[in-house]
Design a protein around this motif. Sequence first.
Motif, PDB file in Angstrom:
ATOM      1  N   ARG A  35      28.282  21.031  21.038  1.00 13.04           N
ATOM      2  CA  ARG A  35      29.189  20.171  21.795  1.00 13.04           C
ATOM      3  C   ARG A  35      29.225  18.793  21.156  1.00 13.04           C
ATOM      4  O   ARG A  35      28.295  18.385  20.448  1.00 13.04           O
ATOM      5  N   ASP A  36      30.318  18.072  21.409  1.00 10.22           N
ATOM      6  CA  ASP A  36      30.445  16.704  20.929  1.00 10.22           C
ATOM      7  C   ASP A  36      29.688  15.757  21.844  1.00 10.22           C
ATOM      8  O   ASP A  36      29.701  15.920  23.079  1.00 10.22           O
ATOM      9  N   VAL A  37      29.039  14.769  21.250  1.00 13.19           N
ATOM     10  CA  VAL A  37      28.292  13.770  22.011  1.00 13.19           C
ATOM     11  C   VAL A  37      28.567  12.399  21.407  1.00 13.19           C
ATOM     12  O   VAL A  37      29.103  12.286  20.296  1.00 13.19           O
ATOM     13  N   ALA A  38      28.224  11.369  22.157  1.00 11.07           N
ATOM     14  CA  ALA A  38      28.304   9.997  21.649  1.00 11.07           C
ATOM     15  C   ALA A  38      26.889   9.504  21.382  1.00 11.07           C
ATOM     16  O   ALA A  38      26.016   9.612  22.244  1.00 11.07           O
ATOM     17  N   ARG A  55      16.367  -4.417  26.166  1.00 11.95           N
ATOM     18  CA  ARG A  55      17.669  -4.163  26.791  1.00 11.95           C
ATOM     19  C   ARG A  55      18.118  -2.737  26.512  1.00 11.95           C
ATOM     20  O   ARG A  55      18.646  -2.050  27.378  1.00 11.95           O
ATOM     21  N   PHE A  56      17.905  -2.271  25.281  1.00  6.11           N
ATOM     22  CA  PHE A  56      18.285  -0.918  24.889  1.00  6.11           C
ATOM     23  C   PHE A  56      17.510   0.107  25.716  1.00  6.11           C
ATOM     24  O   PHE A  56      18.075   1.094  26.209  1.00  6.11           O
ATOM     25  N   GLN A  57      16.229  -0.124  25.891  1.00  6.87           N
ATOM     26  CA  GLN A  57      15.405   0.792  26.679  1.00  6.87           C
ATOM     27  C   GLN A  57      15.782   0.738  28.154  1.00  6.87           C
ATOM     28  O   GLN A  57      15.716   1.753  28.856  1.00  6.87           O
ATOM     29  N   ARG A  58      16.187  -0.458  28.618  1.00  2.00           N
ATOM     30  CA  ARG A  58      16.594  -0.601  30.020  1.00  2.00           C
ATOM     31  C   ARG A  58      17.848   0.215  30.303  1.00  2.00           C
ATOM     32  O   ARG A  58      18.010   0.812  31.368  1.00  2.00           O
ATOM     33  N   GLU A  59      18.766   0.240  29.331  1.00  2.00           N
ATOM     34  CA  GLU A  59      19.972   1.044  29.505  1.00  2.00           C
ATOM     35  C   GLU A  59      19.611   2.518  29.630  1.00  2.00           C
ATOM     36  O   GLU A  59      20.160   3.236  30.468  1.00  2.00           O
ATOM     37  N   ALA A  60      18.700   2.982  28.813  1.00  2.00           N
ATOM     38  CA  ALA A  60      18.273   4.384  28.880  1.00  2.00           C
ATOM     39  C   ALA A  60      17.635   4.689  30.224  1.00  2.00           C
ATOM     40  O   ALA A  60      17.926   5.713  30.852  1.00  2.00           O
ATOM     41  N   LEU A  61      16.772   3.787  30.702  1.00  7.83           N
ATOM     42  CA  LEU A  61      16.087   4.010  31.973  1.00  7.83           C
ATOM     43  C   LEU A  61      17.072   4.022  33.129  1.00  7.83           C
ATOM     44  O   LEU A  61      17.031   4.898  33.993  1.00  7.83           O
ATOM     45  N   ASP A  76      19.883  12.369  25.762  1.00  7.34           N
ATOM     46  CA  ASP A  76      18.665  12.348  24.953  1.00  7.34           C
ATOM     47  C   ASP A  76      18.366  10.908  24.522  1.00  7.34           C
ATOM     48  O   ASP A  76      19.276  10.082  24.420  1.00  7.34           O
ATOM     49  N   VAL A  77      17.092  10.621  24.282  1.00 12.01           N
ATOM     50  CA  VAL A  77      16.633   9.327  23.773  1.00 12.01           C
ATOM     51  C   VAL A  77      15.682   9.614  22.617  1.00 12.01           C
ATOM     52  O   VAL A  77      14.817  10.501  22.719  1.00 12.01           O
ATOM     53  N   GLY A  78      15.840   8.896  21.519  1.00  9.55           N
ATOM     54  CA  GLY A  78      14.964   9.183  20.391  1.00  9.55           C
ATOM     55  C   GLY A  78      14.857   8.037  19.408  1.00  9.55           C
ATOM     56  O   GLY A  78      15.461   6.971  19.580  1.00  9.55           O
ATOM     57  N   GLU A  79      14.069   8.255  18.384  1.00 14.97           N
ATOM     58  CA  GLU A  79      13.862   7.258  17.336  1.00 14.97           C
ATOM     59  C   GLU A  79      13.654   7.996  16.016  1.00 14.97           C
ATOM     60  O   GLU A  79      12.946   9.006  15.958  1.00 14.97           O
ATOM     61  N   GLU A  80      14.306   7.501  14.983  1.00 13.72           N
ATOM     62  CA  GLU A  80      14.167   8.098  13.657  1.00 13.72           C
ATOM     63  C   GLU A  80      14.138   7.001  12.608  1.00 13.72           C
ATOM     64  O   GLU A  80      15.072   6.185  12.529  1.00 13.72           O
ATOM     65  N   ASN A  81      13.084   6.969  11.831  1.00 13.94           N
ATOM     66  CA  ASN A  81      12.924   5.971  10.773  1.00 13.94           C
ATOM     67  C   ASN A  81      13.093   4.537  11.314  1.00 13.94           C
ATOM     68  O   ASN A  81      13.713   3.685  10.683  1.00 13.94           O
ATOM     69  N   GLY A  82      12.535   4.307  12.495  1.00 16.52           N
ATOM     70  CA  GLY A  82      12.617   2.982  13.099  1.00 16.52           C
ATOM     71  C   GLY A  82      13.932   2.705  13.790  1.00 16.52           C
ATOM     72  O   GLY A  82      14.119   1.624  14.351  1.00 16.52           O
ATOM     73  N   MET A  83      14.874   3.658  13.770  1.00 20.46           N
ATOM     74  CA  MET A  83      16.169   3.492  14.427  1.00 20.46           C
ATOM     75  C   MET A  83      16.118   4.126  15.815  1.00 20.46           C
ATOM     76  O   MET A  83      15.895   5.328  15.945  1.00 20.46           O
ATOM     77  N   GLN A  84      16.321   3.312  16.842  1.00 17.47           N
ATOM     78  CA  GLN A  84      16.340   3.822  18.208  1.00 17.47           C
ATOM     79  C   GLN A  84      17.768   4.217  18.572  1.00 17.47           C
ATOM     80  O   GLN A  84      18.721   3.524  18.234  1.00 17.47           O
ATOM     81  N   TYR A  85      17.895   5.348  19.267  1.00 18.95           N
ATOM     82  CA  TYR A  85      19.237   5.819  19.599  1.00 18.95           C
ATOM     83  C   TYR A  85      19.251   6.485  20.975  1.00 18.95           C
ATOM     84  O   TYR A  85      18.226   6.944  21.488  1.00 18.95           O
ATOM     85  N   LEU A  86      20.443   6.492  21.559  1.00 24.80           N
ATOM     86  CA  LEU A  86      20.709   7.189  22.811  1.00 24.80           C
ATOM     87  C   LEU A  86      21.796   8.223  22.544  1.00 24.80           C
ATOM     88  O   LEU A  86      22.767   7.944  21.844  1.00 24.80           O
ATOM     89  N   VAL A  87      21.650   9.402  23.103  1.00 24.39           N
ATOM     90  CA  VAL A  87      22.677  10.432  23.016  1.00 24.39           C
ATOM     91  C   VAL A  87      23.299  10.581  24.391  1.00 24.39           C
ATOM     92  O   VAL A  87      22.607  10.885  25.366  1.00 24.39           O
ATOM     93  N   MET A  88      24.609  10.346  24.445  1.00 23.33           N
ATOM     94  CA  MET A  88      25.285  10.287  25.732  1.00 23.33           C
ATOM     95  C   MET A  88      26.487  11.223  25.744  1.00 23.33           C
ATOM     96  O   MET A  88      26.929  11.735  24.709  1.00 23.33           O
TER      97      MET A  88
END
Length: 675
Positions: A35-38, A55-61, A76-88
Motif C-alpha cells: 500500500r502507499d504511505v506517507a 517536537r517530532f516525537q511529540r507528534e508521533a505520541l 510506524d515510527v523508526g530511525e535509520e542511520n540517525g534519520m528519524q521518520y514517521l510512516v503515516m
Amino acid sequence: MTPNYTLSGRYRIVRSLGEGGMANVYLAHDLILDRDVAVKLLRLDLRDDPKTIKRFQREALATTELVHPHIVSLYDVGEENGMQYLVMEYVKGMDLKNYIKENFPLPLQQVIDIMEQILSAVATAHAHNIIHRDLKPQNILIDEQGNAKITDFGIAVALSEHSMTQTNTILGSVHYLSPEQARGSMATKQSDIYSLGIILYEMLTGSVPFKGETAVSIALKHFQNAIPSVRDFDADIPQALENVVLQATAKDPRDRYITVEDMASDLLTTLSTTRAGEKRFIPADLNNDETRIMPSADIQAAIKANQDGKTQVMPRDPVAKSTEVHPKTPESKPETDDAPLPTRSWSKRHPLRRRIIIFGSIFVLLVVAVVIGLELSRPQSTTVPKVTGMSQAAATKVLAKHNLSVGKVKRIKSNRVRTGQVVKSDPGSKTIISQHARINLTVSNGAKKMSFGNYVNESYRDVRQTLKSAGFNVQERFSTSDVAEGQIISQDVVAGSTVLPTATTVTFTVSAGSRYVELKDLTGESRTDIVNYAQSNDLNVNFKRGYSSDQKAGYSYDQTPDGGNDVRAGSTITVTMSRGSQPSGQGTPENFYVKLTLPYKSLTTTATPANDVKIYLQDDNHVLGTLYRDVAIMHDTRVSLPFELSGDTKGRYRIVRNGVTISEKANITSKDATN
C-alpha cells in the motif's frame, strides 16, 4: 531522499510530497502490506537539535493516541542511520488551503459538512486532553472523496504539560492564532476553537480575516480588532452561520463555545428555517457598559511586541505638580464656634451641614427602600433538572414541575441518543436559575451516516472503544500472524464506505501472535463460560447443536480438537452444545434448502469493488451467533442455505453485507424450502 530508496528495507520512496520547516514528506510504498504511505522524515540539518527531535516525537505520541476517521493515522515510527521518520496514512488529494482556492466559493452545505468532520476529529483530540495549537487549512487534508483529515500534531500539547508554553512565546500560525496565544498565554481548548472559527471564516470568504506586513501586526489585530462580518462579504450567508464564526472567535475565551461538540451542534442547524431571522451574536462582555481595566501584563506584552515607536507613554510633568499654587486670602479668617455670635442658632450658623445631613438621610432611606423592594420582587430560584435521554414531552413535564418551561428546540443528528430524545439542555442540569425561566433543548433527529475508516494495523482495543462510543457493534476474531499481538489484520466493513453506526456490525480479524495454547476440556461448560475462555486465550469458537442423553440442554458435550491438545492462538475450535435428549416419536429431522439472492452494492469510494457478505444460520446444527459462511461477491449472487429441523424447531438466517444487516428471517420451516 532519492526515489527508489528503501527505508528500513520496507518503505520504497516514490517521490517528494513537500518540504516543511521541520521535516520533508515523501510518498512511499509499503512493500510488506502493498500500500502507499506517507513518510515524514526529519531534516538532516535538524537531527541533532533536541527541541526539534522532541517536537517530532511529540507528534508521533499524540497521533498514536488518536484513532479517528478524520485524523491521519500513524502506522510506524523508526530511525535509520540517525534519520528519524514517521510512516503515516497517505491521503490522496490536497490540503484545505488549496482546496478553497480551487473550488471557491464552496456551497454552504459543503462548508458545514467539511467543518463537521474537522470538529469531530478535534473533539476526539480534546477528549484525550490533547490541544492541537496549530489548526489551519494547511494542516487539514481533503481526499478525492471530499473527506477531511487533520494532520501535523507537531506542536500539540497535553493539558498537563504546562511547561510547553512560556510567556511571550508564540507557537502556531499567526493568521489562525487566538488572542491569548498571541499574548503568550497558555493555549486551551478554547484556543483551538478560535482557530476553527478562523478556518470557517476562510471557507466562507476565501481569505483570512486579518492581514499585515509582519507577524506582529497580525497578532495584534487578533486581540485588538473585531472579526470582519462574513455577511458583508456575502449577504446570502445566514446570520446563524455567521454567529458560529463570531462566537468561536470571541476575544474572551469565556464567550466562545465551551466544547467543540457545542460548536458542531450549533453549526448543524445554521441552514434550518427555524433559525431564520436570528439576531447577530454579541459577546457577553460587549453587552455591559462597565469599564474594563486591561491587565498591566497584557499592556507590557503588547508594547513589547509592537516596537515600532508609534505607541508612547508620556510621563506626568513633575514641574506642574511642584508649581501648583493654593492662594491665601489675607482678609479671610476662619470661622469658629468660639466667635461671639449670640444671636444666631446652630442651623443658621451651619446651613450647609444641615442640608447635607437632611439630604443624606433621605438618600440613605431611598437606597434602603430600593434594596428592600428589589429583594421582595426578586423571583425565586430553582435548579434545572436532568432531562437528557427523555422525550421532549417528558422533559416538558419535568421542567414544569420545577416551574420552568421549554424555550427553543434545536434538532441535531446523534449516534448516541435515540430519535426524539433530548441530547442536552441549555442551561445544563444542576444549574441554579430563576423560576419561570425558559430552557432550550437539543433533541436527537436520529443517527447520522459516516464514512468508515481503515483501521488495519491499529490497536484493536483502541479502535473498539472509539467505534463503540460512536454506536457501532464491534466483534473480533483471532488469527495467527507475525503481526504484533492485538493489532488489526483485516476488517469486514470496506474502508471509505458510508454506513449507519447504530445499524452496523463490524468484525475485525485480530492478530493473536504466534504462541500456542494448551486447550482445556470444555465439555460440560455453558456457552458463556466457553466464550469467555476463548476470548481470554485468543481463540475462535464455532458452536454446533445436537441431542445428547448424557448432557442437559445448554451445556457442551463434544469438542474438536479434544482437550489437552496444543493449539496455536487464533485457531478455531468447534463445540457442540446439547439440546437435551431427543424427544420420542419426533421422527426423522427434515432437511431442505432455502435459496435467496445476495444483492451486490456498488462501492465508488474504495478501490476494492467486492462486497463482503457474512451468512449466519440457526437450525439443529448451527447457532445464529456463529458465522456459517463468508463470501465476497462482485454481482448479485444466488446461494442455497441448508436447514435441518426436528419436530417444532424453527430455523432462522441473517445476511450481513459490508457490516450492515440487509436481510433477516425467523420462523423458517420446510414450507419455506425452494427448489
